[in-house]
Design an enzyme around this catalytic site. Structure first.
Site, PDB file in Angstrom:
ATOM      1  CB  CYS A 188     -33.071  13.558  62.940  1.00  0.00           C
ATOM      2  SG  CYS A 188     -32.970  15.130  63.780  1.00  0.00           S
ATOM      3  CD  GLU A 236     -28.967  -1.534  73.059  1.00  0.00           C
ATOM      4  OE1 GLU A 236     -28.336  -1.266  72.028  1.00  0.00           O
ATOM      5  OE2 GLU A 236     -28.666  -2.472  73.812  1.00  0.00           O
ATOM      6  CD  GLU A 282     -30.925  -6.280  73.670  1.00  0.00           C
ATOM      7  OE1 GLU A 282     -29.717  -6.250  73.379  1.00  0.00           O
ATOM      8  OE2 GLU A 282     -31.793  -5.680  73.010  1.00  0.00           O
TER       9      GLU A 282
END
Ligand code: GAL
Length: 655
Positions: A114, A149, A320
């Site tokens: 979180c 990401e 990527e």
């Protein structure tokens, strides 16, 4: 290294911790032989770097970095915070994010934290400092990737006690007075008024929908938390690893936090490009999914390239690049032969500094064992390896003159997407999707596009499109008043205030000072329901407009769809693609911007003096009509193969 190789590079994502040490040197030598000069390492390696709290094992990473360095590879090192290890989660179980129905998101994959948890924030700073101090000044380390990401797997919003406490603090700093919040959110509606900030909950688990203003503020808060999390790492990296580029690998079509905002702390934006997975997972129709199954939609990669060039203020990488079938879409076909080369060259043509492939070798174990790499698990070259070599051979074309400035600006704002997601009003309405559809229509006319945030400098563009921007910042209205460009606004633009209400003077709010129209009613239309005009139709969304201006396009029953005053136009519905083309074509001709009609599936991009053409079709395509008569092709042929790329010197003069 030649100049072109220094400025345009190929890279690969490598996991030394997945392979026997005896393989590392051979891997590194083969990377170099393939034309790869940069390698990304370490983003998921926390459990190997620190197997137990406070006990570090650097030996393997020291050796891996030295092996890669000795082979001549530049290294992009990562902070490993996307995968907190088991001992850490066990020591502070409440660092786990909570989903919208109140369930904890367990350990056992990744991104299980979180952003608001203070303890995890401390751990993130601690491990970042440890890795940065160990390797920050290593000569091979040229850049850092923070985390991995952010937002992937729906991980921006956490409905945890930590998020609640931080959200209340954020609200009290923003509004100071609870009555100001009540007024801003319209809490008199349904007796939702609060007496103090401590009474406010997160906007989940309500009986019916929560107040959209409440949800929007929660999204703004959550986006800010991601930015703060990232910034803390950046501050440490800048101190311990001076002079290195800082980047983050954003994921395609992830919009849950504001990438423009976060990238203020980075030097380079990077994004992860999986064209076949994106086609399969997103809103495209079955026709496109079949037609482009092995190529990806012709505009999806380009859309992101043009978006992240803006996010990175000119500097961006593909971190990527899909090399073969992936494992995570509903269906995972193999790319058409040639597509890996096409995707790579297309990224460079849009201005990428680096194209880096995910991953070096397919892992025979765990979650991604069905995901291709450049090498097969048995260490033999997989199909993409050859195309990487071909791409490396073509890098010399991307030489000194690398200007990629476009003539068209498209305005995209992450908050616009949050607002249409919070209150779509018609199933599937998405600001992002409208932006993509307008982008695609412009690309079919051969136009180059910069995708920019509302705060961007716009004075040099000749055409500006604002497909869907519910909140128009005041500064934008002033800027748009001053530009010489031709400008068009799409549905729902100017339809809301910053507090998610309808503007007092009705939509498009402040834009009325540029264009005297008033949107007095909106309707969404289910699929198949169309409103016809003479030679066009409106579907999905239509706005009823009051204006003294005579509409430039009207429905059969006389209601206006396109309004214009001077160089500003407003489109009050979703029109068919052919009509969108006509409008853009007309706008381009008014300001002398050249149009090139693209054959279906073919796209073009200018890079300095070079013009590139890409054939995204599974059949060959003639590109004769796009070539000046005397142009000599540097790459490709006039009859362009399936997945073919052509390039020639374009002096800008249409012959
Ligand atoms: C990306 C991610 C990689 C890998 C890849 C598979 O989203 O950053 O770690 O999972 O997808 O396609």
């Amino acid at each position: 290294m030649t100049f072109a190789e220094k400025t345009r590079r190929l890279g690969v994502c490598y996991y030394p911790e997945h392979w026997p040490r005896e393989w590392w040197a051979d891997d590194a030598a083969r990377m170099i032989a393939m034309g790869i000069t940069q390698v990304r390492v370490g983003e998921f390696a926390w459990s190997r770097i620190e197997p137990e709290s406070g006990r570090f094992d650097w030996t393997w990473l020291d050796e891996a970095i030295d092996v890669l360095d000795r082979a001549g590879l530049a290294i992009v090192l990562c902070t490993p915070t996307a995968t907190p290890p088991k001992w850490l989660v066990d020591a502070m179980p409440d660092m786990i994010a909570i989903d919208a129905v109140g369930k904890p998101r367990r350990f056992g994959s990744r991104r299980h934290y979180c952003f608001s948890h203070e303890g995890y924030r401390r751990e993130s700073r601690r491990i970042t400092r440890a890795v940065a101090e160990r390797y920050g000044r290593h000569r091979a380390v040229v850049a850092w990737q923070t985390d991995n990401e952010y937002g992937c797997h729906d991980t921006v919003l956490s409905w945890s006690p930590a998020a609640l406490a931080a959200f209340r603090r954020w609200l009290s700093e923003r509004y100071v007075d609870i009555d100001a919040l009540n007024a801003a959110w319209g809490n008199v509606f349904w007796s939702m008024e609060y007496r103090s900030f401590d009474e406010i909950d997160l906007p989940n688990l309500t009986v019916t929908e929560a107040n959209p203003a409440h949800v929007l503020d929660f999204r703004r808060f959550s986006s800010w938390q991601v930015k703060e999390f990232n910034r803390e790492q950046c501050l440490i990296l800048r101190e311990s690893s001076p002079g290195r580029d800082l980047t983050h690998n954003f994921m395609g079509f992830v919009t849950d936090f504001d990438h423009h905002d976060l990238a203020e702390d980075l030097d380079v934006a990077a994004w992860d490009s999986y064209p076949l997975g994106f086609l399969e997972q997103f809103w495209f129709g079955d026709d496109d999914k079949h037609r482009y199954a092995r190529q990806g939609h012709p505009d999806v990669s380009a859309f992101h390239h043009d978006l992240y060039r803006g996010v990175g203020r000119g500097r961006w990488w593909v971190m990527e690049q899909q090399p073969g079938p992936v494992n995570w879409a509903r269906y995972n076909p193999a790319p058409l032969p040639g597509m890996v080369r096409l995707w790579s060259l297309e990224a460079f043509a849009h201005g990428a500094e680096v194209v880096s492939y995910f991953r070096w070798r397919q892992a025979p174990f765990a979650q991604e064992q069905m995901h291709a790499g450049l090498l097969r698990p048995d260490r033999v070259d997989d199909v993409a390896a050859l195309e990487v070599r071909e791409t490396a051979a073509a890098l010399s074309h991307f030489a000194v003159d690398s200007s990629t400035k476009a003539e068209v600006a498209l305005i995209f704002d992450y908050q616009a997407e949050w607002m249409t997601a919070i209150q779509p009003q018609g199933a599937g309405f998405s600001a992002l999707r409208v932006c993509f559809e307008w982008y695609s229509a412009l690309r079919q006319l051969g136009l180059d596009i910069d995708i920019l945030p509302p705060a961007a400098e716009l004075s040099e563009y000749r055409m500006i499109v604002v497909p869907c921007l519910p909140v128009i910042p005041d500064t934008l209205v002033d800027k748009l008043r001053a530009v010489e460009a031709t400008v068009i606004y799409g549905p729902r633009t100017g339809s809301k205030t910053g507090q998610f209400s309808i503007p007092r003077n009705l939509p498009p709010g402040e834009l009325q000072s540029l264009l005297p129209i008033k949107v007095v009613r909106v309707e969404s239309l289910r699929e198949g329901l169309v409103e016809p005009g003479a030679d066009f139709s409106v579907s999905r969304w239509f706005e009823h407009v009051e204006s003294a201006l005579p509409p430039e396009l009207r429905l059969h029953d006389g209601r206006g769809v396109l309004f214009r005053q001077g160089s500003h136009r407003y489109l009050a519905g979703m029109v068919d693609p052919g009509t969108l083309h006509k409008i853009f074509r007309q706008m381009a001709s008014e300001v002398g911007v050249g149009i090139r009609d693209m054959p279906e599936g073919v796209r073009t991009r200018r890079f300095g003096k070079l013009r590139f053409v890409f054939n995204h079709c599974a059949e060959s395509r003639s590109i004769d009509a796009l070539l000046p008569k005397d142009a000599a092709l540097l790459v490709g042929m006039r009859e362009l193969d399936a997945a073919g790329v052509a390039a020639w010197i374009d002096d800008g003069i249409r012959k």
